[in-house]
Structure formats: structure tokens, C-alpha cells
Design a protein around this motif. Structure first.
Motif, PDB file in Angstrom:
ATOM      1  N   LEU A   1      16.452  -3.033  19.794  1.00 36.24           N
ATOM      2  CA  LEU A   1      15.740  -3.264  18.542  1.00 36.24           C
ATOM      3  C   LEU A   1      16.678  -3.857  17.497  1.00 36.24           C
ATOM      4  CD1 LEU A   1      13.712   0.070  18.215  1.00 36.24           C
ATOM      5  CD2 LEU A   1      12.727  -2.210  18.432  1.00 36.24           C
ATOM      6  N   PRO A   2      16.151  -4.762  16.656  1.00 34.89           N
ATOM      7  CA  PRO A   2      16.965  -5.253  15.540  1.00 34.89           C
ATOM      8  C   PRO A   2      17.049  -4.199  14.443  1.00 34.89           C
ATOM      9  CG  PRO A   2      14.763  -6.138  15.374  1.00 34.89           C
ATOM     10  CD  PRO A   2      14.802  -5.352  16.671  1.00 34.89           C
ATOM     11  N   ASP A   3      17.901  -4.409  13.464  1.00 38.74           N
ATOM     12  CA  ASP A   3      17.906  -3.554  12.285  1.00 38.74           C
ATOM     13  C   ASP A   3      16.571  -3.738  11.554  1.00 38.74           C
ATOM     14  OD1 ASP A   3      20.452  -2.726  12.870  1.00 38.74           O
ATOM     15  OD2 ASP A   3      21.425  -3.999  11.378  1.00 38.74           O
ATOM     16  N   LEU A   4      16.027  -2.631  11.056  1.00 37.64           N
ATOM     17  CA  LEU A   4      14.746  -2.655  10.360  1.00 37.64           C
ATOM     18  C   LEU A   4      14.969  -2.556   8.858  1.00 37.64           C
ATOM     19  CD1 LEU A   4      11.617  -2.548  10.479  1.00 37.64           C
ATOM     20  CD2 LEU A   4      11.819  -0.051  10.551  1.00 37.64           C
ATOM     21  N   TYR A   5      14.273  -3.422   8.113  1.00 38.15           N
ATOM     22  CA  TYR A   5      14.316  -3.418   6.654  1.00 38.15           C
ATOM     23  C   TYR A   5      12.915  -3.078   6.142  1.00 38.15           C
ATOM     24  CZ  TYR A   5      18.923  -5.506   7.058  1.00 38.15           C
ATOM     25  OH  TYR A   5      20.251  -5.720   7.354  1.00 38.15           O
ATOM     26  N   ILE A   6      12.846  -2.061   5.279  1.00 37.34           N
ATOM     27  CA  ILE A   6      11.564  -1.539   4.820  1.00 37.34           C
ATOM     28  C   ILE A   6      11.386  -1.786   3.324  1.00 37.34           C
ATOM     29  CG2 ILE A   6      10.214   0.565   4.448  1.00 37.34           C
ATOM     30  CD1 ILE A   6      11.373   1.688   7.027  1.00 37.34           C
ATOM     31  N   VAL A   7      10.227  -2.346   2.965  1.00 35.30           N
ATOM     32  CA  VAL A   7       9.811  -2.452   1.564  1.00 35.30           C
ATOM     33  C   VAL A   7       8.593  -1.554   1.395  1.00 35.30           C
ATOM     34  CG1 VAL A   7       8.979  -3.956  -0.281  1.00 35.30           C
ATOM     35  CG2 VAL A   7      10.643  -4.837   1.388  1.00 35.30           C
ATOM     36  N   HIS A   8       8.708  -0.574   0.522  1.00 36.24           N
ATOM     37  CA  HIS A   8       7.633   0.412   0.329  1.00 36.24           C
ATOM     38  C   HIS A   8       7.264   0.442  -1.155  1.00 36.24           C
ATOM     39  CE1 HIS A   8       6.271   4.919   0.731  1.00 36.24           C
ATOM     40  NE2 HIS A   8       5.247   4.088   0.585  1.00 36.24           N
ATOM     41  N   ILE A   9       6.014   0.074  -1.468  1.00 36.12           N
ATOM     42  CA  ILE A   9       5.557   0.051  -2.861  1.00 36.12           C
ATOM     43  C   ILE A   9       4.141   0.621  -2.910  1.00 36.12           C
ATOM     44  CG2 ILE A   9       5.158  -1.344  -4.923  1.00 36.12           C
ATOM     45  CD1 ILE A   9       7.070  -3.440  -3.771  1.00 36.12           C
ATOM     46  N   ALA A  10       3.985   1.796  -3.505  1.00 39.48           N
ATOM     47  CA  ALA A  10       2.673   2.439  -3.539  1.00 39.48           C
ATOM     48  C   ALA A  10       2.600   3.432  -4.685  1.00 39.48           C
ATOM     49  CB  ALA A  10       2.391   3.150  -2.221  1.00 39.48           C
ATOM     50  N   ILE A  11       1.401   3.527  -5.283  1.00 39.01           N
ATOM     51  CA  ILE A  11       1.118   4.525  -6.313  1.00 39.01           C
ATOM     52  C   ILE A  11      -0.281   5.075  -6.051  1.00 39.01           C
ATOM     53  CG2 ILE A  11       0.738   4.949  -8.782  1.00 39.01           C
ATOM     54  CD1 ILE A  11       2.759   2.815  -9.420  1.00 39.01           C
ATOM     55  N   GLY A  12      -0.419   6.383  -6.097  1.00 33.34           N
ATOM     56  CA  GLY A  12      -1.694   7.009  -5.818  1.00 33.34           C
ATOM     57  C   GLY A  12      -2.785   6.621  -6.800  1.00 33.34           C
ATOM     58  N   ALA A  13      -4.027   6.540  -6.291  1.00 35.28           N
ATOM     59  CA  ALA A  13      -5.227   6.314  -7.105  1.00 35.28           C
ATOM     60  C   ALA A  13      -5.221   4.972  -7.824  1.00 35.28           C
ATOM     61  CB  ALA A  13      -5.416   7.450  -8.115  1.00 35.28           C
ATOM     62  N   GLU A  14      -4.601   3.953  -7.221  1.00 40.49           N
ATOM     63  CA  GLU A  14      -4.561   2.632  -7.848  1.00 40.49           C
ATOM     64  C   GLU A  14      -5.165   1.578  -6.925  1.00 40.49           C
ATOM     65  OE1 GLU A  14      -3.893   2.110 -10.945  1.00 40.49           O
ATOM     66  OE2 GLU A  14      -3.350   4.214 -11.247  1.00 40.49           O
ATOM     67  N   GLY A  15      -6.205   0.888  -7.422  1.00 43.31           N
ATOM     68  CA  GLY A  15      -6.853  -0.170  -6.665  1.00 43.31           C
ATOM     69  C   GLY A  15      -6.488  -1.546  -7.189  1.00 43.31           C
ATOM     70  N   VAL A  16      -7.229  -2.557  -6.766  1.00 43.32           N
ATOM     71  CA  VAL A  16      -6.939  -3.942  -7.140  1.00 43.32           C
ATOM     72  C   VAL A  16      -7.888  -4.472  -8.212  1.00 43.32           C
ATOM     73  CG1 VAL A  16      -6.042  -4.432  -4.829  1.00 43.32           C
ATOM     74  CG2 VAL A  16      -8.429  -5.004  -5.354  1.00 43.32           C
ATOM     75  N   THR A  17      -8.919  -3.696  -8.556  1.00 43.87           N
ATOM     76  CA  THR A  17      -9.885  -4.140  -9.554  1.00 43.87           C
ATOM     77  C   THR A  17      -9.287  -4.003 -10.963  1.00 43.87           C
ATOM     78  OG1 THR A  17     -10.885  -1.974  -9.112  1.00 43.87           O
ATOM     79  CG2 THR A  17     -12.007  -3.897  -8.230  1.00 43.87           C
ATOM     80  N   PRO A  18      -9.920  -4.614 -11.980  1.00 45.73           N
ATOM     81  CA  PRO A  18      -9.249  -4.826 -13.265  1.00 45.73           C
ATOM     82  C   PRO A  18      -8.619  -3.621 -13.946  1.00 45.73           C
ATOM     83  CG  PRO A  18     -11.186  -6.210 -13.174  1.00 45.73           C
ATOM     84  CD  PRO A  18     -11.213  -5.371 -11.926  1.00 45.73           C
ATOM     85  N   LYS A  19      -9.138  -2.414 -13.773  1.00 52.47           N
ATOM     86  CA  LYS A  19      -8.566  -1.278 -14.515  1.00 52.47           C
ATOM     87  C   LYS A  19      -7.387  -0.612 -13.807  1.00 52.47           C
ATOM     88  CE  LYS A  19     -11.906   2.225 -12.921  1.00 52.47           C
ATOM     89  NZ  LYS A  19     -12.925   3.211 -13.395  1.00 52.47           N
TER      90      LYS A  19
END
Length: 284
Positions: free
Chosen positions: A91-109
Motif C-alpha cells: 500500500l502507498p502512504d495514505l493522506y487523509i483530509v477530514h472536514i465535517a461539522i454536525g447538523a450542517e447541510g448545503v442549503t442556504p442557512k
């Protein structure tokens, strides 16, 4: 095989690993040798000029909210990847990007909305306020320069639940256009990524809404995700109900904790093993 591979996890609470804290023996406290991540202290900044990678641990690597040592998909995959390397896997070296926040969608608010003014206030859920979309796309635009050519283990989106209520309130929202923009911008940032849209399977939480409209909206969002697999090369639709412990006849369907919202640690572990197996054996 490439010497580097990239895994990206984005979304809301089930991408955070909310409410599934790690047992002490499972915490990754010593930085892994073959798995790397972006620590908040170095990379949680607007207009970042250069990514700073460090040996992966299970704390500080989510560039969204401060909730660490969870059985998130990112933490589970990091552990299994390193275990596989230590066992002799090619396996190659793995690089992880993790970006998340609870209760957040993509709609305007919500914080994932594309046109939100740039804001970055770090902290735990309830305090944290980050314009996730521009922040994430900027971070991902730096990946190529930072890593060069790399294999894509996958760009995983675990979200959409919060937008069910938003569309219930305002049916005029053009959700498809927002998601098309996201998919287009992911391609601009990364070139030719392998994108995985996770099916929303929150059936038990829809029961409180007597008209059944929430269930209908959830089905429409899932159908939209599935349509994208036809419209875009390299986009796939993943159904967590493939988990061997799935049982539609029990509370939580064998997938969720008692809150019927958040995936059990066993589910995230299983998904991580599936991702590793797909990469190792080329299942796709």
C-alpha cells in the motif's frame, strides 16, 4: 503503485463520528508512520497557502468541529490502513483530509452552502462556525501542489440529512444545482477524483413527520445522488444498508445507536474495511 493515496471525508455528524467516542485502547495517540492528516493547529485557517501534513492521530485531524477520538470513518480507515501496511500489504502512504461539522447541510442557512461569506470560528459543536464550502475547496485545491500525483481512495460525502428539513420549509430550493456545483468544484480542485455519495438511510427519524413528506424528500435526494452516477464519471452511490448487521425489523435497523441518528462504531469499521478492500483488490 503510486507512493501516495488520498482519502477525503466531508459532511455532517455521521462524517464527524458524532456520539461514538473511541475506547481508550483504540485511540491513535502515537502518530502513524504511513498515514498522514491535516491537523487543525496547522491547517484550520482561511487563505492557507500551504498544507502541513503530520503523522495521523485520532485527535485534531477534523478541520471542522473539535470532536476527537471518535470512531469516524477517517479514524477507522487510518487504523486499518496502517495495520495492513504493518502486515506487509503493498500500500502507498495514505493522506487523509477530514472536514465535517454536525447538523450542517448545503442549503442556504447551513455552513456547507457554497455562497456563504468566509467565516472561520473554531471550536466544538455549538460554537464552531466555518464556511465549509469555500474553506474545503481551497484546502483541496492545495492537494495537487502538496502531494503531486496520487491515487484516489475516494472523496466521501456523508451528508444531506439536514437539507431534508430545509426543503420541507422551502420547496423552491434548487438542491440539484447546489450539488452539481459541488461535484464540478471537486473536479476542478482535484482533477479526476473518485467521489462516493452515501445514501441517506434515516427512515426511523422520518416517522415523527405525519404527512410522510420528509420520507419523500429523503427519497428524492437519494434518487438525485444516484442520477449523478450517470451524469459524472467516477461518481458512485453507496448504500450503508449493505452492512451485514442491517435488519429493517429492529430499532435503528442494526445501523444506528439508540438515538436512531448516528451510525454505530461497527458500521464505520465495516465501511472502512470495505474501502481498504476495494483499494487493495480493485473491486471499484
Amino acid at each position: 503503485m503510486s507512493k501516495k493515496a488520498l482519502f477525503v471525508l466531508m459532511g455532517q455528524s455521521n462524517a464527524v463520528g458524532h456520539a461514538v467516542p473511541m475506547a481508550e485502547e483504540d485511540k491513535i495517540l502515537t502518530p502513524l508512520k504511513n498515514v498522514f492528516g491535516l491537523h487543525r493547529k496547522d491547517n484550520q485557517k482561511l487563505n492557507l497557502e500551504k498544507l502541513t501534513w503530520s503523522g495521523y492521530t485520532s485527535d485534531g485531524m477534523n478541520l471542522g468541529e473539535e470532536q476527537d477520538h471518535t470512531y469516524s470513518l477517517a479514524n477507522c480507515l487510518a487504523k486499518y490502513w496502517q495495520d495492513a501496511v504493518d502486515a506487509g500489504a503493498d500500500l502507498p502512504d495514505l493522506y487523509i483530509v477530514h472536514i465535517a461539522i454536525g447538523a450542517e447541510g448545503v442549503t442556504p442557512k447551513y455552513m456547507w452552502h457554497p455562497d456563504r461569506e468566509p467565516v472561520l470560528i473554531p471550536g466544538k459543536l455549538g460554537k464552531v462556525n466555518i464556511s465549509l464550502y469555500p474553506f474545503t475547496m481551497h484546502i483541496l485545491s492545495l492537494v495537487k501542489e502538496s502531494l503531486g500525483d496520487c491515487d484516489y481512495v475516494g472523496v466521501h460525502w456523508r451528508g444531506g440529512e439536514q437539507d431534508i428539513s430545509a426543503i420541507l420549509e422551502d420547496p423552491s430550493i434548487d438542491l440539484k444545482s447546489i450539488y452539481r456545483r459541488m461535484l464540478d468544484d471537486l473536479h476542478k480542485a482535484l482533477g479526476d477524483p473518485y467521489i462516493v455519495l452515501h445514501k441517506i438511510v434515516a427512515k426511523d427519524r422520518m416517522a415523527e413527520e405525519p404527512t410522510g413528506r420528509k420520507t419523500q424528500i429523503m427519497s428524492e435526494i437519494n434518487a438525485m445522488f444516484e442520477d449523478f452516477t450517470e451524469d459524472y464519471d467516477g461518481v458512485v452511490f453507496f448504500d450503508p444498508r449493505q452492512y451485514p448487521g442491517f435488519d429493517p425489523d429492529i430499532m435503528g435497523e442494526g445501523l444506528f445507536k439508540e438515538d436512531n441518528i448516528h451510525f454505530k462504531p461497527e458500521v464505520n469499521r465495516w465501511v472502512a474495511k470495505e474501502i481498504l478492500g476495494d483499494y487493495l483488490y480493485g473491486k471499484g
